[in-house]
Design a protein around this motif. Structure first.
Motif, short mmCIF file in Angstrom:
data_model
loop_
_atom_site.label_atom_id
_atom_site.label_comp_id
_atom_site.label_asym_id
_atom_site.label_seq_id
_atom_site.Cartn_x
_atom_site.Cartn_y
_atom_site.Cartn_z
N HIS A 239 0.86 -1.19 0.00
CA HIS A 239 0.00 0.00 0.00
C HIS A 239 0.90 1.24 0.00
N ARG B 9 0.63 4.07 1.28
CA ARG B 9 0.68 4.86 2.51
C ARG B 9 1.38 4.12 3.65
N MET B 10 1.84 2.92 3.40
CA MET B 10 2.57 2.17 4.42
C MET B 10 3.97 2.71 4.58
N GLN C 248 -5.08 -5.06 3.41
CA GLN C 248 -4.15 -3.94 3.35
C GLN C 248 -4.73 -2.72 4.07
N HIS C 249 -6.06 -2.54 3.93
CA HIS C 249 -6.71 -1.39 4.58
C HIS C 249 -6.60 -1.51 6.10
N MET D 246 -2.95 -1.05 7.23
CA MET D 246 -2.50 0.33 7.10
C MET D 246 -3.05 1.19 8.23
N LYS D 247 -4.33 0.92 8.62
CA LYS D 247 -4.94 1.65 9.74
C LYS D 247 -4.22 1.36 11.04
N ASN E 184 -1.06 0.89 11.22
CA ASN E 184 0.32 1.36 11.01
C ASN E 184 1.30 0.18 10.87
N THR F 251 3.23 -2.25 8.13
CA THR F 251 3.69 -2.38 6.74
C THR F 251 3.63 -3.84 6.33
#
Length: 784
Positions: free
Chosen positions: A226, A228-229, A301-302, A305-306, A308, A310
């Motif tokens: 992702h 944003r990771m 992945q969502h 990612m929430k 935090n 990876t």
């Protein structure tokens, strides 16, 4: 009663052969395979560019990598390829050497088959040679301290110094050693080094070759799932999975019948709950990084990612195993079974970098990594090949087998000796691949120069030239202790050595200070001493002689400064300790020594072509002021014709060049005519502390026959030296059959006196030979 013979059913394209024709065909096939990869051996080997079945380019000089791309039908050729494959699996190196050796072993056996020797006899000799080779290798082997980094680097350098990475050999050696040290694992006294599993080579095109390194951790060609990771994590907590973070699908075709709209929504909800539960199981152990061998759904992945966390997906099983070993994590198959002890905390840094157009994930700076990644950088993937080469002790084993074969009897000794000959194929191939002279370099392995063996002082000079032949050893011992002299000692073994007692050698009674071990191996010995240099002028009525230069009173510079182990040359340079006339104030007298080399010493020497039989001394007078208007110089040479032991008919020779030269770069106009003055028996006392006296004993001058000859140099009226102030002249000392040209009286003296020829007949014969040759001195080329 014998049963019926079997019936063989063969296809139309098959044929059956037997007997000598098959043996010859097998040998030919083996030699062909060996010839294919012969140029791939050694540090100067040529790389071969291959096209693999997938269309990729492979550049390598690894024998196994090349042969596995070759399609062959002959059974013997297939066996050769299997040898290379086995060598690669068992050892990991030497795949080219083993094929070349196998081909040569079969090639040398062909001669015995042609002589109707039975194959079982040849095989028996080969097996005996194999047992002896293993014993020899154990004897000559040196214990290796694996903790000694300097020693280990030297060993590795001999194996990986290929042409492709020759420029970066030091870097490559460090990389190889660091990689092995990293993956070394010891448990309960058992040491394990598995470089195939835990040391992986990653080739990254671009950058400089100097950027190649060994990571204290793992690198994989992956990016985070992702955007944003996090791509940089310090002291990461790592969880490794071999299960997917997706909704589990059926193992086979699965049908679901839905009758209500709510049922479809419930199915989607169940999938989300299943994925959410797996992510909660992960979050429970508070990881910073999750790596799985399978896929990760968008929903997973969502959730990660929430939290935090990876995530990296679809990592190879082998990479996952290496990451586990590097960071201390355990690979888990079900998320609900995760425990705190399964989390890896051994890495101090996780980082994703973009190199070129690709992303690479680095897990590095591990506390105690037992796995690593070797990163190779370069212009293209094709040159990024870390292929180990081969280095061995074939020459030493060959010499030992040859020596051992002398004590064997029966026909078995010949195949046994052939094994020793076959072993030389490795150094011979290395030399050929370097573009050097095979004969010259092979012999240079057997010819060596050593300055003052066993003595550190440079106030005296002793130069030992040792030339090992097929069945014997020549020792040339040059010395400036007293008058310049050279001993020539021939031993009947290839393993003889020089012994020196320096305290006795430098004492007033040096007898016994120089010897050859083993003493009973000496079959011939002789000596030549350069005693005096005379200077005179030829007047119309008489010759005017100036005070003599006694070479035993000269002071000699250290030979160590001029010793060249590669060119096998050295120089004795001296000046008189007392020089009333000041002639040597800007000049010196020198003897330049050169050792020569060739493949063997069995046949006669070619004309003016030197071999390992011989050692040359060039007498050089440079910058010495003449004391007369038309000075000529005379060099007095003494020859001690010594003993032949063990019933040997061996003989030595000393040839002097009939032309001297008046410049360092000889030209025809610089020729200086040489004259010989009467070969005669000498009433001669050996100089004090002479190396000759040290070897032959106190009574050498009276016990052995001593002959003297004077060689004079000078142009017409001595004008050449008067103008050039330079004079060089060559003499060749050797063993065996001398060259056929420039046959000098002293050559005759050594051989004839050794045979007991009366002195008067000797003088007459030598003079007759000189005058009947009738050649101009300038017709000869300098001895080089």
């Amino acid at each position: 009663m014998m049963g019926p013979r079997p019936v063989l059913v063969l296809s139309q394209n098959m044929k059956r052969e037997s007997g000598r024709k098959v043996q010859t065909g097998n040998i030919t096939a083996a030699k062909t395979i060996a010839d294919i990869i012969r140029t791939c051996l050694g540090p100067r080997a040529m790389m071969k560019m291959l096209l693999d079945p997938m269309g990729g380019i492979v550049m390598t000089n690894d024998g196994n990598a090349i042969l596995r791309e070759i399609q062959v039908q002959h059974p013997a050729a297939k066996s050769m390829i299997e040898i290379s494959r086995t060598q690669d699996e068992e050892v990991g190196d030497g795949t080219t050497s083993v094929i070349i050796l196998a081909g040569e072993m079969l090639a040398v056996a062909e001669h015995f088959l042609e002589q109707q020797m039975h194959p079982t006899v040849i095989i028996g000799a080969y097996r005996k040679a194999l047992d002896d080779m293993i014993s020899i290798l154990k004897k000559i082997g040196t214990p290796v301290d694996v903790n000694n980094k300097e020693m280990m680097l030297k060993i590795i350098k001999s194996a990986i110094n290929t042409k492709a990475i020759n420029r970066w050999s030091d870097l490559a050696c460090s990389i190889a050693l660091d990689a092995v040290k990293t993956v070394e694992f010891e448990e309960n006294g058992r040491k394990e080094i598995d470089i195939k599993k835990y040391a992986k080579v990653e080739k990254i095109p671009g950058g400089f070759s100097e950027d190649s390194c060994v990571l204290r951790g793992i690198m994989v060609n992956k990016d985070v799932t992702h955007p944003r990771m996090r791509r940089l994590i310090k002291n990461p907590r790592i969880v490794l999975l071999d299960c997917s973070l997706e909704y589990k699908k059926g193992e086979s075709q699965t049908d679901i019948e839905i009758t209500r709209e709510e049922d479809f929504a419930r199915i989607l909800q169940m999938e989300e709950e299943y994925i959410q539960q797996m992510c909660e199981d992960l979050v429970r152990v508070k990881p910073d990084l999750v790596i799985t061998e399978k896929g990760i759904s968008d929903l997973a992945q969502h959730y990660l990612m929430k939290a935090n966390i990876t995530a990296i997906r679809r990592v190879r099983k082998t990479d996952n195993n290496r990451i586990a070993r590097a960071c201390g994590a355990r690979i888990v198959s079900r998320t609900d079974e995760l425990r705190e002890e399964d989390v890896g905390t051994g890495a101090r840094l996780f980082e994703v970098k973009k190199i070129g157009d690709e992303y690479f994930a680095f897990i590095t700076d591990c506390k105690d990594p037992k796995a690593c990644t070797i990163i190779l950088r370069g212009a293209s993937k094709e040159i990024l090949a870390l292929v180990p080469g081969g280095g061995a002790t074939e020459m030493a084993v060959s010499q030992a087998l040859t020596e051992k074969s002398k004590g064997m009897t029966g026909v078995e000794q010949w195949p046994y000796r052939a094994v020793a000959q076959a072993l030389e194929v490795i150094p011979r191939t290395l030399i050929q691949n370097c573009g050097a002279s095979t004969i010259r370099v092979l012999t240079s392995l057997r010819v060596s120069m050593q300055y003052n063996p066993g003595w550190n002082s440079s106030s005296v000079n002793l130069l030992h030239v040792r030339a090992v032949g097929p069945v014997d050893t020549l020792h040339f011992i040059w010395s400036s202790i007293g008058a310049p002299a050279v001993l020539l000692v021939v031993s009947g073994t290839r393993n003889s050595t020089l012994g020196i007692d320096w305290t006795r050698l430098l004492s007033p009674a040096p007898a016994g200070a120089v010897w050859i071990d083993p003493p009973g191996s000496v079959i011939y010995s002789t000596a030549v001493v350069f005693t005096k240099v005379f200077e005179y002028s030829e007047a119309k009525t008489e010759e005017l002689f100036y005070p003599t230069y006694d070479l035993s009173d000269f002071s000699w510079d250290s030979v160590n400064r001029t010793l060249n182990h590669t060119a096998l040359t050295a120089e004795f340079t001296g000046i008189p300790t007392a020089d009333p006339s000041g002639s040597f104030s800007n000049g010196s007298l020198a003897f330049r020594v050169t050792a020569y080399e060739a493949s063997s010493r069995d046949g006669p020497l070619p004309s003016l072509l030197h071999t390992a039989n011989s050692s040359k001394a060039e007498f050089v007078l440079a910058g010495v002021a003449p004391r007369g208007n038309s000075s000529r110089f005379v060099l007095e040479t003494l020859s001690l014709v010594a003993e032949s032991r063990n019933g040997s008919s061996a003989r030595s020779f000393l040839q002097w060049k009939a032309t001297a030269y008046g410049s360092p770069s000889p030209r025809r106009e610089d020729n200086i005519q040489c004259r010989s003055r009467g070969l005669q028996a000498a009433n001669w006392t050996l100089p004090v502390s002479s190396v000759v006296r040290a070897y032959f004993g106190e009574g050498a001058g009276s016990t052995y026959t001593v002959s003297a000859i004077n060689i004079s140099f000078g142009g017409e009226d001595g004008k050449v030296y008067q103008e050039k102030r330079y004079l060089s002249w060559s003499v060749l000392l050797g063993f065996g059959q001398p060259p056929q040209d420039t046959f000098s009286p002293l050559v005759i003296s050594i051989m004839a006196v050794a045979l007991g020829t009366p002195l008067l007949m000797l003088l007459v014969g030598s003079c007759a030979l000189l005058f009947t040759q009738g050649k101009r001195y300038s017709d000869y080329e300098p001895i080089n």
